[in-house]
Enzyme design. Structure first.
Site, PDB file in Angstrom:
ATOM      1  N   GLU A   1      -1.030 -11.541  -7.446  1.00 63.88           N
ATOM      2  CA  GLU A   1      -1.132 -12.790  -8.343  1.00 63.88           C
ATOM      3  C   GLU A   1      -2.056 -12.843  -9.553  1.00 63.88           C
ATOM      4  OE1 GLU A   1       1.383 -14.011  -7.487  1.00 63.88           O
ATOM      5  OE2 GLU A   1       1.378 -14.938  -5.600  1.00 63.88           O
TER       6      GLU A   1
ATOM      7  N   HIS B   1      -6.119 -10.303   0.484  1.00 65.11           N
ATOM      8  CA  HIS B   1      -4.702 -10.088   1.002  1.00 65.11           C
ATOM      9  C   HIS B   1      -4.818  -9.795   2.375  1.00 65.11           C
ATOM     10  CE1 HIS B   1      -0.954  -8.155   1.024  1.00 65.11           C
ATOM     11  NE2 HIS B   1      -0.613  -8.912  -0.183  1.00 65.11           N
TER      12      HIS B   1
HETATM   13  N1  COA Z   1     -11.498 -16.547  -1.678  1.00 69.05           N
HETATM   14  C1  COA Z   1     -12.433 -16.908  -0.857  1.00 69.05           C
HETATM   15  N2  COA Z   1     -12.804 -16.543   0.586  1.00 69.05           N
HETATM   16  C2  COA Z   1     -11.521 -15.764   0.918  1.00 69.05           C
HETATM   17  C3  COA Z   1     -10.618 -15.358   0.096  1.00 69.05           C
HETATM   18  C4  COA Z   1     -10.478 -16.080  -1.283  1.00 69.05           C
HETATM   19  N3  COA Z   1      -9.396 -15.564  -2.120  1.00 69.05           N
HETATM   20  N4  COA Z   1      -9.693 -14.598   0.736  1.00 69.05           N
HETATM   21  C5  COA Z   1     -10.091 -14.590   1.922  1.00 69.05           C
HETATM   22  N5  COA Z   1     -11.387 -15.354   1.952  1.00 69.05           N
HETATM   23  C6  COA Z   1     -12.181 -15.337   3.418  1.00 69.05           C
HETATM   24  C7  COA Z   1     -11.550 -16.496   4.283  1.00 69.05           C
HETATM   25  O1  COA Z   1     -11.894 -17.649   3.844  1.00 69.05           O
HETATM   26  C8  COA Z   1     -11.911 -16.135   5.748  1.00 69.05           C
HETATM   27  O2  COA Z   1     -13.481 -16.173   5.794  1.00 69.05           O
HETATM   28  P1  COA Z   1     -13.690 -16.982   7.125  1.00 69.05           P
HETATM   29  O3  COA Z   1     -13.729 -15.619   8.049  1.00 69.05           O
HETATM   30  O4  COA Z   1     -15.353 -17.234   7.003  1.00 69.05           O
HETATM   31  O5  COA Z   1     -13.060 -17.992   7.518  1.00 69.05           O
HETATM   32  C9  COA Z   1     -12.064 -14.411   5.367  1.00 69.05           C
HETATM   33  O6  COA Z   1     -12.040 -14.254   4.145  1.00 69.05           O
HETATM   34  C10 COA Z   1     -10.724 -13.987   5.970  1.00 69.05           C
HETATM   35  O7  COA Z   1      -9.711 -14.651   5.438  1.00 69.05           O
HETATM   36  P2  COA Z   1      -8.156 -14.861   6.175  1.00 69.05           P
HETATM   37  O8  COA Z   1      -7.635 -16.318   5.530  1.00 69.05           O
HETATM   38  O9  COA Z   1      -8.363 -14.759   7.525  1.00 69.05           O
HETATM   39  O10 COA Z   1      -7.269 -13.753   5.559  1.00 69.05           O
HETATM   40  P3  COA Z   1      -5.912 -13.722   5.430  1.00 69.05           P
HETATM   41  O11 COA Z   1      -5.394 -12.405   5.707  1.00 69.05           O
HETATM   42  O12 COA Z   1      -5.121 -14.785   6.372  1.00 69.05           O
HETATM   43  O13 COA Z   1      -5.810 -14.289   3.917  1.00 69.05           O
HETATM   44  C11 COA Z   1      -4.745 -14.501   1.611  1.00 69.05           C
HETATM   45  C12 COA Z   1      -5.051 -13.578   2.915  1.00 69.05           C
HETATM   46  C13 COA Z   1      -3.993 -13.833   0.756  1.00 69.05           C
HETATM   47  C14 COA Z   1      -4.191 -15.934   2.204  1.00 69.05           C
HETATM   48  C15 COA Z   1      -6.292 -15.041   1.449  1.00 69.05           C
HETATM   49  O14 COA Z   1      -6.976 -13.713   1.065  1.00 69.05           O
HETATM   50  C16 COA Z   1      -6.326 -16.128   0.228  1.00 69.05           C
HETATM   51  O15 COA Z   1      -6.017 -17.184   0.551  1.00 69.05           O
HETATM   52  N6  COA Z   1      -6.359 -15.725  -0.972  1.00 69.05           N
HETATM   53  C17 COA Z   1      -6.149 -16.627  -2.308  1.00 69.05           C
HETATM   54  C18 COA Z   1      -4.927 -16.853  -2.337  1.00 69.05           C
HETATM   55  C19 COA Z   1      -3.792 -15.815  -3.319  1.00 69.05           C
HETATM   56  O16 COA Z   1      -4.477 -15.032  -3.857  1.00 69.05           O
HETATM   57  N7  COA Z   1      -2.646 -15.691  -2.430  1.00 69.05           N
HETATM   58  C20 COA Z   1      -1.910 -14.631  -2.946  1.00 69.05           C
HETATM   59  C21 COA Z   1      -1.713 -13.579  -1.873  1.00 69.05           C
HETATM   60  S1  COA Z   1      -0.859 -12.192  -2.708  1.00 69.05           S
END
Ligand code: COA
Length: 358
Positions: A306, A248
């Protein structure tokens, strides 16, 4: 300008004040106008959440009845507005048909109109997916009960209605998430409520925001048994894929809404098959949490809302294609409350970009 700091993804950037909700990421706490989400979700019907968001306080019994009547009347108006369009609105992807239906609202639409339209349009899509005749709304019923009735063609059990109410209350509002921000940007230009709600809904559709729960079930299907959870998660991460329902932007603890929904689901479950599904989900969550902690020791990545949304909506017999649309039905109340706050207090939202082109 080259020394300017760019806030990629606006992470941690404060862009407004709000009195609607507080998301405390480090401790995993969500409060809506001062009320913990746990207490609201276990007691309040969706109408009470709508009143809390729009009026500023939990509605007393008389106001609650009034809100129920307003939502009922709005469902009837929405049904009449959609009727001439028939299958056209229901034939596309549920989020597209929802956005199309919402954009049919008049420029003076009220929050109740937007909530009513979202519910009726989504229920119409669901009834079509089931191959049943679309029923007319019953305005005197509570919102969650009527939505289930419209979607399934039969009266739902009180337990199913309670489960949907818990879900709708739990996800109705959540700070400055991407879709709420989109709705506020639209509101900040002076556009009308329906336009702001459409902005919110289309922004919610993406897999990084509201589109994750369908893929969560695909993942559970692929894992199949708890013993395979670790192996599956490792293989996905090795391929550089994200585990849906985990991580998140704000929470560094487990999302409090995951606790609420998991608990509600456990109380609702009856069949052995459903209980086995919940156990499978818990095993996948544990495996994902452990593997993500190994890969990202600096950034706790735990279950988000989710993850258990997927199981809860599956238990309510909602097809996975429509999960995000049900989420949107709840969140429209949050968008409407943010719309009012933005129009009352906000400025035009207009950031800048660092030009790096030729
Ligand atoms: N699975 C695998 N790796 C994940 C992850 C997940 N669910 N969520 C984050 N990461 C990793 C990213 O790949 C990133 O790695 P890196 O630094 O090596 O590139 C790191 O953790 C930080 O992620 P980042 O995308 O910068 O965090 P964010 O704050 O932008 O992302 C989400 C938040 C929710 C978009 C992300 O956690 C995600 O994609 N989750 C899965 C989708 C989901 O469940 N969405 C519903 C949200 S309520």
């Amino acid at each position: 300008m080259t020394s300017a700091r760019i806030h990629e993804g606006l992470e941690g950037v404060l862009v407004a004040k709000t009195t609607l909700s507080s998301v405390e990421g480090d401790v995993g706490r969500l409060t809506i106008r001062g009320h913990l989400i746990e207490s609201l979700a276990s007691e309040a019907p969706y109408e009470a959440m709508v009143g809390l968001l729009l009026d500023g306080a939990l509605p007393p019994p008389e106001r609650l009845r009034e809100l129920q009547a307003q939502l009922g009347a709005a469902r009837v108006r929405a049904y009449a507005r959609l009727a001439p369009l028939g299958r056209a609105v229901r034939s596309t992807d549920p989020m597209r048909s929802l956005a199309t239906a919402l954009s049919l609202l008049p420029s003076d639409a009220t929050p109740a109109d937007a909530i009513g339209m979202a519910g009726v349009a989504t229920a119409a899509w669901l009834s079509k997916a089931r191959g049943i005749t679309s029923l007319a709304p019953e305005p005197e019923l509570p919102h969650a009960q009527d939505l289930l009735r419209l979607a399934r063609g039969v009266a739902p059990t009180p337990a199913a209605t309670r489960l949907l109410d818990t879900y709708l209350v739990t996800v109705a509002e959540h700070g400055f998430n991407a879709s709420t921000f989109a709705a506020r940007v639209t509101a900040s230009t002076g556009a009308d409520l329906a336009s702001a709600v459409v902005s919110g809904v289309v922004t919610l559709s993406g897999p990084l925001h509201g589109g994750a729960p369908g893929p969560v079930l695909d993942m559970l299907d692929a894992v199949a048994t708890p013993e395979h959870a670790r192996e599956y998660v490792r293989a996905e991460l090795a391929l550089g894929r994200r585990i849906m329902g985990m991580g998140h932007r704000v929470y560094r603890a487990r999302d409090p809404r995951a606790f609420v929904l998991e608990r509600a689901l456990a109380a609702y479950q009856r069949s052995d098959v459903a209980n086995a599904r919940l156990e499978l989900a818990r095993a996948v969550e544990q495996a994902a949490e452990a593997e993500l902690a190994r890969l990202h020791p600096e950034r706790p990545l735990r279950a988000n809302v989710e993850f258990y949304t997927a199981l809860l909506l599956e238990a309510l017999e909602v097809p996975r294609a429509a999960f995000t649309a049900i989420f949107a039905c709840a969140r429209v109340a949050g968008y409407a409350a943010h719309y009012a706050e933005q129009r009352r207090e906000g400025r035009l939202i207009r950031p800048s970009a660092l030009y790096v082109g030729p």
